[in-house]
Every structure is written in structure tokens, then in C-alpha cells.
Write a protein that holds these residues in place. Structure first.
Motif, PDB file in Angstrom:
ATOM      1  N   ASN A 197       0.647  -2.005  -0.302  1.00 26.54           N
ATOM      2  CA  ASN A 197      -0.011   0.050  -0.197  1.00 26.54           C
ATOM      3  C   ASN A 197       1.304   1.403  -0.038  1.00 26.54           C
ATOM      4  OD1 ASN A 197      -2.316   1.838   0.605  1.00 26.54           O
ATOM      5  ND2 ASN A 197      -3.188   1.166   1.693  1.00 26.54           N
ATOM      6  N   GLU A 198       1.425   2.144  -1.305  1.00 25.86           N
ATOM      7  CA  GLU A 198       2.233   2.588  -1.109  1.00 25.86           C
ATOM      8  C   GLU A 198       1.856   4.204  -1.040  1.00 25.86           C
ATOM      9  OE1 GLU A 198       3.942   2.921  -5.315  1.00 25.86           O
ATOM     10  OE2 GLU A 198       4.490   5.009  -4.620  1.00 25.86           O
ATOM     11  N   THR A 199       0.228   4.629  -1.045  1.00 30.50           N
ATOM     12  CA  THR A 199      -0.273   5.534  -0.488  1.00 30.50           C
ATOM     13  C   THR A 199       0.201   5.535   1.346  1.00 30.50           C
ATOM     14  OG1 THR A 199      -1.469   5.697  -1.802  1.00 30.50           O
ATOM     15  CG2 THR A 199      -1.798   6.843  -0.005  1.00 30.50           C
ATOM     16  N   TRP A 200      -0.318   4.645   1.761  1.00 30.17           N
ATOM     17  CA  TRP A 200      -0.191   4.668   3.444  1.00 30.17           C
ATOM     18  C   TRP A 200       0.707   4.088   3.429  1.00 30.17           C
ATOM     19  CZ3 TRP A 200       2.148   1.205   7.209  1.00 30.17           C
ATOM     20  CH2 TRP A 200       1.104   2.117   8.175  1.00 30.17           C
ATOM     21  N   ASP A 201       1.818   3.465   2.721  1.00 29.07           N
ATOM     22  CA  ASP A 201       3.619   3.452   3.236  1.00 29.07           C
ATOM     23  C   ASP A 201       3.909   5.182   3.664  1.00 29.07           C
ATOM     24  OD1 ASP A 201       3.666   1.919   3.554  1.00 29.07           O
ATOM     25  OD2 ASP A 201       4.357   0.650   1.432  1.00 29.07           O
ATOM     26  N   ARG A 202       3.562   6.249   2.022  1.00 29.51           N
ATOM     27  CA  ARG A 202       3.814   7.379   1.824  1.00 29.51           C
ATOM     28  C   ARG A 202       3.906   8.328   3.210  1.00 29.51           C
ATOM     29  NH1 ARG A 202       7.191   7.919  -2.206  1.00 29.51           N
ATOM     30  NH2 ARG A 202       7.211   6.514  -3.872  1.00 29.51           N
ATOM     31  N   ASP A 203       2.431   8.232   3.539  1.00 27.24           N
ATOM     32  CA  ASP A 203       1.817   8.675   4.207  1.00 27.24           C
ATOM     33  C   ASP A 203       2.116   8.815   5.863  1.00 27.24           C
ATOM     34  OD1 ASP A 203      -0.166  10.491   5.534  1.00 27.24           O
ATOM     35  OD2 ASP A 203      -0.722   8.477   7.259  1.00 27.24           O
ATOM     36  N   PHE A 204       2.683   7.337   6.253  1.00 25.92           N
ATOM     37  CA  PHE A 204       3.753   7.053   6.994  1.00 25.92           C
ATOM     38  C   PHE A 204       4.416   7.117   7.832  1.00 25.92           C
ATOM     39  CE2 PHE A 204       6.927   4.419   9.523  1.00 25.92           C
ATOM     40  CZ  PHE A 204       6.025   4.923  11.165  1.00 25.92           C
ATOM     41  N   LEU A 205       5.302   7.798   6.257  1.00 24.71           N
ATOM     42  CA  LEU A 205       6.849   8.187   5.912  1.00 24.71           C
ATOM     43  C   LEU A 205       7.043   9.835   6.680  1.00 24.71           C
ATOM     44  CD1 LEU A 205       8.184   5.800   3.470  1.00 24.71           C
ATOM     45  CD2 LEU A 205       8.693   5.509   5.997  1.00 24.71           C
ATOM     46  N   ASP A 206       5.862  10.166   5.708  1.00 26.57           N
ATOM     47  CA  ASP A 206       6.064  11.869   5.550  1.00 26.57           C
ATOM     48  C   ASP A 206       5.700  12.282   6.981  1.00 26.57           C
ATOM     49  OD1 ASP A 206       5.579  14.402   4.703  1.00 26.57           O
ATOM     50  OD2 ASP A 206       3.780  13.594   5.885  1.00 26.57           O
ATOM     51  N   ARG A 207       4.969  11.297   8.372  1.00 29.48           N
ATOM     52  CA  ARG A 207       4.850  11.458   9.910  1.00 29.48           C
ATOM     53  C   ARG A 207       6.092  11.262  10.322  1.00 29.48           C
ATOM     54  NH1 ARG A 207      -1.110   8.822  11.561  1.00 29.48           N
ATOM     55  NH2 ARG A 207      -2.290   9.153   9.890  1.00 29.48           N
TER      56      ARG A 207
END
Ligand SMILES: [Fe+2]
Length: 276
Positions: A197-207
Motif C-alpha cells: 500500500n504505497e499511499t499508506w507507506d508514503r503517509d507514514f513516512l511523511d509522519r
């Protein structure tokens, strides 16, 4: 001394074990990212590397599952997996029992941490070490957060554990590096393996990069399971490193979903403030 390095990376066994099945360009990109992470680590001149991992029932089982554990030995060996499957030859990595003991004593002032004088490294530690200390010549302090056997270590306690690791690093004269390892969204060892889930991953990495405690703790296991798979429970290792970095800003150096490796492959570091 203090913490001289804080970063995270992926540890999926396919990264080494199935390397020959990956798109060569993607594989080379990831391997280059690991090389760069190793260069950053070496630049920080650590005396020891604390690897905060999520092991996979190699040492800790449901008959006695600690939420948090730290190794306390002078030597560790691995990989526990078949070396022909993982494509990492058997190795012995140095530990530092004395340093472990001093850090554990400090950690346990606030966290009820278990410690282990025997620890066989599985891919959760062996894969990162294979890239970051390929000669297995830097003393390792293995750390485990229970991301596998529910009830899992609560996220806010993983954060508190990271804070304790930082306090312990600050309390010893040695230069300490900390590396968190794990996948973000992934579905290992299930029929969905390879889903990311790339969208989820990128959001997590942003946090993670903003090192925003409230946002990093704003997850619950059911939602993580639904959106990021059971492998997503390993965010605990990334949270511990975020806490250890004490609010420092982070940078993602590499993120690429590589389905044959079953994970969005990641390398990232925090820009530590030498005055904190
Ligand atoms: Fe894992």
C-alpha cells in the motif's frame, strides 16, 4: 557519549534471497541506497549499533513473549534461516555484553525490558547487517519489539522504549548508532504477499520524517491490519527510532515498492541535533 546515528531500513528476506528474481534496475537502486546508508553510518563513527528489529518467532515464542527485549552477549550468530534460501552465509557478529548491560540498566529505569544472553539473528537483523556492516565487525546490540504475537507492544510504549534507548545511549561513553528495521505495509507469508500500500507507506513516512509524535501514535492495530497488513505492525520499530531521535527531522533517501521483495523498500535517517 550519545546517539550519533538514527535511521531505518527494510529487512525483508527477499531483498537478499530473491534478489536474482527482481528487476535488475530496481534491485540495483535499492542496493545503492543500502550502500549510501552504510556510508552515512560509517561517517558517524559508531562504537556499536543498536538494531531495533521485529523478529519472527526465532527466539521469542508465545510461551514467554516479552514486549521489549535487548541482547546481552559478546557474540551472536545467524542467520537462523537456511543460508542458501536467505543467501546470507552463516556469520558470527560481535556484541558487547558490558555495554548492553549498562544500557539495559538505564532502559529498565522506565521500561520493563527483558534481556537475553542468547540470540540467533533472523532476517530481521541479518539482512540489514549484511548491507550495513558486511564484514560483521561492528558490535551489535540486538533489540526486539513484539510486533508478531498479540497482544502486541502498544505504540505509545514503543515510543517510551525509544526514549529509554536514547537515554541509555546518552548515559554511556560509547558512540551509539540506532537502526530500526521492518517493513511498512506488507503481507508477508500470506496469499497477499507482494501487495504493497504505497499511499499508506508514503503517509507514514511523511509522519516519520516530521517526527510528529501525535501523528505517529495515531494508529490502531485493526486499521493497520486492514490497510497495511500484519507486516504493518512492524511500525513499532520505526516509532522507537523516532522517539530516540528526540524530534529531529528525518529524510527518506529511498522508497520503492518492489513486490518480489514483498515490501516497499525504504532507507531513511534522522538529522540528529548534536546539542540535544
Ligand atoms: Fe519482518
Amino acid at each position: 557519549m550519545t546517539l550519533v546515528f538514527a535511521g531505518v531500513c527494510s529487512h525483508a528476506p527477499g531483498i537478499t534471497g530473491r534478489a536474482d528474481l527482481a528487476d535488475p534496475q530496481l534491485k540495483e537502486g535499492l542496493y545503492l541506497a543500502f550502500d549510501e546508508l552504510r556510508a552515512r553510518l560509517e561517517e558517524s563513527r559508531p562504537d556499536a549499533i543498536v538494531v531495533v528489529a521485529a523478529e519472527h518467532f526465532a527466539n521469542f515464542f508465545m510461551n514467554n513473549m516479552p514486549a521489549f527485549a535487548v541482547g546481552m552477549a559478546d557474540h551472536y550468530s545467524g542467520p537462523i534461516e537456511d543460508p542458501d534460501w536467505l543467501k546470507i552465509p552463516k556469520f558470527t557478529a560481535p556484541g558487547n555484553r558490558n555495554l548492553s548491560q549498562r544500557m539495559i540498566q538505564e532502559i529498565m529505569q522506565t521500561v520493563d525490558v527483558a534481556y537475553a544472553e542468547e540470540w540467533l539473528f533472523d532476517h530481521g537483523i541479518a539482512v540489514p547487517l549484511n548491507f550495513l556492516t558486511p564484514k560483521f565487525d561492528l558490535p551489535v546490540i540486538p533489540v526486539n519489539v513484539n510486533c508478531q504475537g498479540p497482544p502486541l507492544a502498544p505504540l505509545h510504549r514503543s515510543w517510551a522504549f525509544g526514549e529509554a534507548i536514547r537515554r541509555a545511549a546518552d548515559s554511556v561513553p560509547e558512540r551509539i548508532a540506532v537502526v530500526g528495521t521492518g517493513g511498512i505495509s506488507h503481507w508477508p507469508a500470506t496469499p497477499d504477499s507482494g501487495k504493497i500500500n504505497e499511499t499508506w507507506d508514503r503517509d507514514f513516512l511523511d509522519r516519520w520524517c516530521r517526527n510528529d509524535r501525535a501523528q505517529l501514535l495515531d494508529y490502531d492495530d485493526l486499521t493497520v491490519y486492514t490497510e497495511a497488513g500484519q507486516g504493518g505492525f512492524e511500525i513499532r520499530t520505526f516509532l522507537a527510532v523516532a522517539a530516540a531521535a528526540k524530534g529531529a527531522p528525518g529524510t527518506v533517501h529511498y522508497y520503492q515498492p518492489i513486490p518480489i521483495f514483498a515490501v516497499g523498500c525504504t532507507t531513511a535517517t534522522y538529522d540528529l541535533d548534536p546539542n540535544l
